[in-house]
Design a protein around this motif. Sequence first.
Motif, short mmCIF file in Angstrom:
data_model
loop_
_atom_site.label_atom_id
_atom_site.label_comp_id
_atom_site.label_asym_id
_atom_site.label_seq_id
_atom_site.Cartn_x
_atom_site.Cartn_y
_atom_site.Cartn_z
N LEU A 259 -32.44 -31.06 1.97
CA LEU A 259 -33.35 -32.17 2.25
C LEU A 259 -32.78 -32.92 3.43
O LEU A 259 -31.70 -33.52 3.34
N ASN A 260 -33.46 -32.88 4.56
CA ASN A 260 -33.04 -33.63 5.74
C ASN A 260 -33.89 -34.87 5.91
O ASN A 260 -35.03 -34.94 5.43
N LYS A 261 -33.34 -35.85 6.62
CA LYS A 261 -34.01 -37.11 6.86
C LYS A 261 -34.13 -37.37 8.36
O LYS A 261 -33.23 -37.05 9.12
N VAL A 262 -35.25 -37.99 8.71
CA VAL A 262 -35.44 -38.51 10.07
C VAL A 262 -35.65 -40.01 9.94
O VAL A 262 -36.64 -40.46 9.34
N GLY A 263 -34.74 -40.79 10.48
CA GLY A 263 -34.89 -42.24 10.50
C GLY A 263 -35.72 -42.66 11.70
O GLY A 263 -35.48 -42.17 12.81
N ILE A 264 -36.67 -43.53 11.49
CA ILE A 264 -37.55 -44.00 12.56
C ILE A 264 -37.65 -45.52 12.45
O ILE A 264 -38.14 -46.04 11.43
N GLU A 265 -37.20 -46.22 13.48
CA GLU A 265 -37.32 -47.67 13.47
C GLU A 265 -38.43 -48.11 14.40
O GLU A 265 -38.48 -47.73 15.57
N PHE A 266 -39.34 -48.93 13.88
CA PHE A 266 -40.48 -49.43 14.63
C PHE A 266 -40.22 -50.85 15.13
O PHE A 266 -39.46 -51.62 14.52
N ASP A 267 -40.88 -51.19 16.19
CA ASP A 267 -41.00 -52.60 16.57
C ASP A 267 -41.72 -53.31 15.42
O ASP A 267 -42.74 -52.83 14.93
N PRO A 268 -41.20 -54.45 14.97
CA PRO A 268 -41.85 -55.15 13.85
C PRO A 268 -43.31 -55.52 14.13
O PRO A 268 -44.06 -55.82 13.19
N ALA A 269 -43.72 -55.46 15.38
CA ALA A 269 -45.12 -55.75 15.70
C ALA A 269 -46.07 -54.70 15.13
O ALA A 269 -47.27 -54.96 14.96
N TRP A 270 -45.55 -53.51 14.83
CA TRP A 270 -46.40 -52.46 14.25
C TRP A 270 -46.49 -52.68 12.75
O TRP A 270 -45.49 -52.65 12.03
N CYS A 271 -47.71 -52.88 12.25
CA CYS A 271 -47.90 -53.24 10.85
C CYS A 271 -48.91 -52.34 10.13
O CYS A 271 -49.49 -52.73 9.12
N ASP A 272 -49.13 -51.14 10.65
CA ASP A 272 -50.15 -50.27 10.05
C ASP A 272 -49.69 -49.62 8.75
O ASP A 272 -50.50 -49.03 8.03
N ALA A 273 -48.40 -49.67 8.45
CA ALA A 273 -47.89 -49.17 7.17
C ALA A 273 -46.83 -50.14 6.68
O ALA A 273 -46.08 -50.71 7.48
N THR A 274 -46.77 -50.33 5.38
CA THR A 274 -45.87 -51.32 4.81
C THR A 274 -44.96 -50.68 3.77
O THR A 274 -45.10 -49.51 3.41
N GLN A 275 -44.02 -51.48 3.29
CA GLN A 275 -43.03 -51.01 2.34
C GLN A 275 -43.70 -50.38 1.12
O GLN A 275 -44.63 -50.94 0.53
N GLY A 276 -43.22 -49.17 0.76
CA GLY A 276 -43.71 -48.49 -0.42
C GLY A 276 -44.83 -47.50 -0.16
O GLY A 276 -45.25 -46.79 -1.09
N GLN A 277 -45.31 -47.39 1.07
CA GLN A 277 -46.37 -46.44 1.37
C GLN A 277 -45.79 -45.09 1.80
O GLN A 277 -44.73 -45.03 2.43
N ILE A 278 -46.51 -44.02 1.47
CA ILE A 278 -46.11 -42.66 1.82
C ILE A 278 -47.25 -41.97 2.55
O ILE A 278 -48.42 -42.09 2.14
#
Length: 426
Positions: A259-278
């Motif tokens: 199981l590999n992971k890709v970390g992606i950090e967004f500018d906080p201005a992007w709000c189209d997805a929130t905590q807990g969404q998949i």
Amino acid sequence: MSKIPQNPEVIVVGAGTAGLSAATALLAAGIETVVLEAAAHTGGRCVTDTTTFSAPFDRGGSWLHSVSLNPLARLAEQRGAVLHKAPWLWSHVHTEGYDLTSDEVLAYRGYQEAMWLAINNRGAETPDTTTAAAMPDGPFKTSATCSIPQMMAGDADLVSAADVYNYADAKGDWLVGGGLGAFIQDLHPGIPTQLNCPVSKIDYNGTGVEVTTPQGVLKAKHLILTVSTGVLASGAIEFVPALPIQKQDAVEMLPNGLLNKVGIEFDPAWCDATQGQIADYHTGDDAFCSLLFGFFETSIATGFLAGRFGEALEKEGVGAATDYCLQGLRTVFGNDVTKYVLRTDETNWSTNALTLGSYSYSKPGGAGARKVLAETLDERIFFAGEATMTETYATVHGAFLSGQQAAERVIATRVGASATLTRLKI
């Protein structure tokens, strides 16, 4: 780190969760113990990166799973850790060129629940079969099949249904503020550990155990071995005499999956997805990733890629896994989404020579191999790690418990000794 004894009573090989847990228990019982770690850091497959992103990123183990059954969850509560308890649910699914409607996403969630129930029910029967063979029919079967490696680290046509049945599952998956890897390290301060010290040979021909390292040969009465089944299968450690055939067979039946992971950090201005969404993204065959948003209630998302497809991307080279996740983001949220991506990073567990994978899965017919792997060898070599756990394999708390259990077995061999096991209180 504490001073390293040259000829301790117990040598622990591996400073991951299992090794640290074992060493803590042994030291609390007054048993001189040293941990040998091949990497330049402790934590093994549970390590928190605090430098790449603006918030912690667990490169390996990240969740406290099955929290009502999880001793680490109790320790986290007792120590006042910040716990992120919100559930994770699918909000977007793109499968082979088609975006599911909101009603179809709800049905997809329902199929996922029905799928795991069907696999568990089939796993209770004999003979054993694969998870793929146990799946119910349904319109989302193809895509849901691709999600199985993200749980099991092996593809659906390779993983034992009986092993799934054996797993002790309960609701609740929590994140630990500051990262689970950091939390595990904080549980085990002052452990005598030699870093950058890979073990190349374990000789148990005599009355004790001799361990060969680049720093020389160490001797001990007992040894606790916590390396992954990937490392055991690779032959990186020579055993003298060779491991018994039943041990070798157990290792072969318990591959260290991916199981590999890709970390992606967004500018906080992007709000189209929130905590807990998949968001699930499936482009055909086993090409699949899941994107989970808002880790630690921040603007960091994590892409998960597993099994054969994850391994193929890792072999393709640095950036391939990230590119696939970004492709998924653009497909689901539109091309402009990548304008908000500040930084990314990805893991490479299958080619990491110190782990050769992420965590174990069982081949069909191999669920009982976990007990065989856990068996003590000549009352001198004790085995620990998530792969040795029948009900809590593939988890950090399984590794934690395995270390404590190995320590208990070591102490039980000390005939007439007054030492008793002191567990971390839960």
